[in-house]
Write a protein that holds these residues in place. Structure first.
Motif, PDB file in Angstrom:
ATOM      1  N   VAL A  48       1.022  -1.180  -0.153  1.00  0.00           N
ATOM      2  CA  VAL A  48      -0.157   0.111   0.180  1.00  0.00           C
ATOM      3  C   VAL A  48       0.975   1.581  -0.190  1.00  0.00           C
ATOM      4  O   VAL A  48       1.647   1.398   0.593  1.00  0.00           O
ATOM      5  CB  VAL A  48      -1.161   0.516   1.658  1.00  0.00           C
ATOM      6  N   ASP A  49       0.784   1.719  -0.646  1.00  0.00           N
ATOM      7  CA  ASP A  49       1.238   3.268  -1.016  1.00  0.00           C
ATOM      8  C   ASP A  49       0.683   4.266  -0.694  1.00  0.00           C
ATOM      9  O   ASP A  49      -0.216   5.156  -1.022  1.00  0.00           O
ATOM     10  CB  ASP A  49       1.451   3.883  -2.535  1.00  0.00           C
ATOM     11  N   ARG A  86      -6.061   2.621  -9.125  1.00  0.00           N
ATOM     12  CA  ARG A  86      -5.389   3.180 -10.274  1.00  0.00           C
ATOM     13  C   ARG A  86      -3.948   3.542  -9.302  1.00  0.00           C
ATOM     14  O   ARG A  86      -2.791   3.891 -10.293  1.00  0.00           O
ATOM     15  CB  ARG A  86      -5.648   3.769 -11.062  1.00  0.00           C
ATOM     16  N   ASP A  87      -3.720   4.392  -8.428  1.00  0.00           N
ATOM     17  CA  ASP A  87      -2.515   4.700  -7.643  1.00  0.00           C
ATOM     18  C   ASP A  87      -1.561   4.331  -6.801  1.00  0.00           C
ATOM     19  O   ASP A  87      -0.906   4.644  -6.425  1.00  0.00           O
ATOM     20  CB  ASP A  87      -2.589   6.212  -7.344  1.00  0.00           C
ATOM     21  N   GLN A  88      -2.235   2.536  -6.608  1.00  0.00           N
ATOM     22  CA  GLN A  88      -1.714   2.244  -5.857  1.00  0.00           C
ATOM     23  C   GLN A  88      -0.931   0.927  -6.398  1.00  0.00           C
ATOM     24  O   GLN A  88      -0.974   0.507  -7.501  1.00  0.00           O
ATOM     25  CB  GLN A  88      -2.799   1.204  -5.063  1.00  0.00           C
ATOM     26  N   LEU A 134     -14.738  -5.031  -2.728  1.00  0.00           N
ATOM     27  CA  LEU A 134     -13.523  -6.184  -2.381  1.00  0.00           C
ATOM     28  C   LEU A 134     -13.312  -6.974  -3.748  1.00  0.00           C
ATOM     29  O   LEU A 134     -12.172  -7.186  -4.202  1.00  0.00           O
ATOM     30  CB  LEU A 134     -14.534  -7.336  -1.883  1.00  0.00           C
ATOM     31  N   GLY A 135     -14.620  -7.278  -5.079  1.00  0.00           N
ATOM     32  CA  GLY A 135     -14.496  -7.393  -6.378  1.00  0.00           C
ATOM     33  C   GLY A 135     -13.370  -6.628  -6.886  1.00  0.00           C
ATOM     34  O   GLY A 135     -12.738  -7.421  -7.683  1.00  0.00           O
ATOM     35  N   THR A 136     -13.975  -5.822  -7.024  1.00  0.00           N
ATOM     36  CA  THR A 136     -13.051  -4.793  -7.236  1.00  0.00           C
ATOM     37  C   THR A 136     -11.889  -4.610  -6.724  1.00  0.00           C
ATOM     38  O   THR A 136     -10.670  -4.474  -7.602  1.00  0.00           O
ATOM     39  CB  THR A 136     -14.041  -3.609  -7.543  1.00  0.00           C
ATOM     40  N   ALA A 137     -11.742  -4.300  -6.148  1.00  0.00           N
ATOM     41  CA  ALA A 137     -10.219  -5.057  -5.751  1.00  0.00           C
ATOM     42  C   ALA A 137      -9.226  -5.970  -5.758  1.00  0.00           C
ATOM     43  O   ALA A 137      -8.370  -5.656  -6.604  1.00  0.00           O
ATOM     44  CB  ALA A 137      -9.736  -4.489  -4.076  1.00  0.00           C
ATOM     45  N   LEU A 138      -9.914  -7.333  -5.572  1.00  0.00           N
ATOM     46  CA  LEU A 138      -9.220  -8.050  -6.566  1.00  0.00           C
ATOM     47  C   LEU A 138      -8.725  -7.561  -8.308  1.00  0.00           C
ATOM     48  O   LEU A 138      -8.306  -8.517  -8.176  1.00  0.00           O
ATOM     49  CB  LEU A 138      -9.936  -9.313  -6.120  1.00  0.00           C
ATOM     50  N   TYR A 149      -8.657  -5.458  -9.370  1.00  0.00           N
ATOM     51  CA  TYR A 149      -7.403  -5.131  -9.957  1.00  0.00           C
ATOM     52  C   TYR A 149      -5.816  -5.264  -9.096  1.00  0.00           C
ATOM     53  O   TYR A 149      -4.928  -4.725  -9.456  1.00  0.00           O
ATOM     54  CB  TYR A 149      -7.800  -3.399  -9.446  1.00  0.00           C
ATOM     55  N   GLY A 150      -6.196  -6.056  -8.606  1.00  0.00           N
ATOM     56  CA  GLY A 150      -5.048  -6.621  -7.948  1.00  0.00           C
ATOM     57  C   GLY A 150      -4.231  -5.838  -6.993  1.00  0.00           C
ATOM     58  O   GLY A 150      -3.074  -5.733  -6.691  1.00  0.00           O
ATOM     59  N   LYS A 151      -4.866  -5.275  -6.356  1.00  0.00           N
ATOM     60  CA  LYS A 151      -4.587  -4.183  -5.479  1.00  0.00           C
ATOM     61  C   LYS A 151      -4.665  -4.513  -4.038  1.00  0.00           C
ATOM     62  O   LYS A 151      -6.095  -4.237  -3.089  1.00  0.00           O
ATOM     63  CB  LYS A 151      -5.518  -2.309  -5.349  1.00  0.00           C
ATOM     64  N   PRO A 152      -3.707  -5.168  -3.219  1.00  0.00           N
ATOM     65  CA  PRO A 152      -3.738  -4.862  -2.181  1.00  0.00           C
ATOM     66  C   PRO A 152      -4.545  -3.782  -1.306  1.00  0.00           C
ATOM     67  O   PRO A 152      -5.526  -4.179  -0.158  1.00  0.00           O
ATOM     68  CB  PRO A 152      -2.456  -5.169  -1.420  1.00  0.00           C
TER      69      PRO A 152
END
Length: 212
Positions: A12-13, A81-83, A156-160, A162-165
């Motif tokens: 995480v940034d 997108r920024d992560q 949660l589905g969107t996070a997965l 995009y592959g973003k923790p």
């Protein structure tokens, strides 16, 4: 010889402002509609603004909540997108799970809106627009909060997808915010309907006395 260091991936940034803007938007929405709805219930502020037309006022609030939801989703996607991505979250199996979660989330949200109608979904109870009976069919026979749980699944589905923790972190925040909202909303809504039942019982008792 320099010591060996295993390569690390930043999950995480925290330097990205978009992450905190998204988190703020997630928290703001339920705070906004709960404050406005309670003001409506106690003081009829929106109904007065719409010249005493409670249904029009409720539809206006529904439009506002829906628009805020679109903005929240936009800010969430922008934050993702920024992560940084995480390799394990880019596996095909994770993508399949992501699509499944998004599908389940959309089904829960859409079906609950269909079952409740616009006023039932968007706090019509606070405007005095009460439903005749408690909805017990799908999806309320699966979960008592399909809108919130469906939304959480979609996050949660969107996070997965995009592959973003960071998206998983924000989803956890969504869950916490919704759980807090439910602790305020459920008892208040239950009391609105309990009050109606007390008034009905009192009216029936009064009619019975008149008939005697």
């Amino acid at each position: 010889m320099a010591p060996f260091e295993a390569p690390t991936t930043k999950l995480v940034d925290l330097n990205q402002k978009s992450l905190f803007i998204s988190a703020a938007s997630i928290a703001f929405n339920p705070l906004f509609w709960n404050i406005v709805a309670r003001q409506e219930y106690h003081n009829k502020i929106l109904t007065k603004l719409f010249g005493g037309r409670s249904q029009a006022a409720c539809y206006a609030l529904a439009f506002t909540i829906f628009t805020l939801g679109l903005l929240r989703d936009f800010l969430y996607e922008r934050a993702l997108r920024d992560q940084p991505s995480y390799p394990l979250l880019e596996l095909d199996e994770v993508k399949y799970l992501a699509y499944a979660l998004i599908a389940v989330g959309n089904v829960l949200v859409v079906s609950s809106t269909w079952a409740l109608g616009i006023t039932g979904t968007f706090l019509g109870d606070y405007f005095g627009i009460l439903m005749d009976d408690i909805v017990t069919g799908f999806p309320f026979n699966i979960t008592d909060a399909p809108m919130y749980n469906g939304s959480t699944c979609s996050f949660l589905g969107t996070a997965l997808l995009y592959g973003k923790p960071a998206g998983i972190l924000l989803t956890a925040w969504v869950f916490v915010v919704y759980q807090i909202a439910l602790k305020y909303e459920n008892p208040f809504t239950a009391e609105i309907y309990a009050k109606r039942e007390r008034e009905r019982a009192a009216a029936a008792k009064k009619d019975t006395k008149k008939a005697q």
